[in-house]
Scaffold this active site. Sequence first.
Site, PDB file in Angstrom:
ATOM      1  CD  GLU A  34      -2.865  -0.773   2.574  1.00  0.00           C
ATOM      2  OE1 GLU A  34      -3.902  -0.338   2.432  1.00  0.00           O
ATOM      3  OE2 GLU A  34      -2.333  -1.428   3.730  1.00  0.00           O
ATOM      4  CD  GLU A  86      -6.980   4.973  12.411  1.00  0.00           C
ATOM      5  OE1 GLU A  86      -7.913   4.054  12.980  1.00  0.00           O
ATOM      6  OE2 GLU A  86      -6.259   4.855  11.832  1.00  0.00           O
ATOM      7  CE  LYS A 112      -5.893   2.885   2.598  1.00  0.00           C
ATOM      8  NZ  LYS A 112      -4.463   2.022   2.657  1.00  0.00           N
TER       9      LYS A 112
END
Length: 132
Positions: A34, A86, A112
Amino acid sequence: PLPPSDSLFMTFEPLEIALRNLHFYAHHGVLPQEREVGAHFTLNLWLTVEEAEAAINEDRLEGTISYADVYAMAQEEMQTPSQLLEHVAGRILHRLFNTYPRLVEATCELSKDNPPTGAKCDGCAVTLTAHR
């Protein structure tokens, strides 16, 4: 400027500003892939500003918060990779509160858009609110 007589009949609550559906391509995620490949994210911000009379009554930028400046700050924070949404949301809120003394409340929703969950969904989001 507005005529003084107009303000005799009302008072203003704190100003609410919204920046909606800001789209970014960034490299956030727990999985190494990612952070390497990147993904699409959507950011929504809601800002509450006290003492906005200069903007409301006198048409002066000093009484509000510039949308363009907020976007530029969010864009910079989005380009710093993090594992967790976060953490990104927290960085954005810290920066806004450190920059704007009349900001009394802000909410950051960061999504996302196509998370690697295996689920068919529009996205996974975190929402974080901070107060002065």
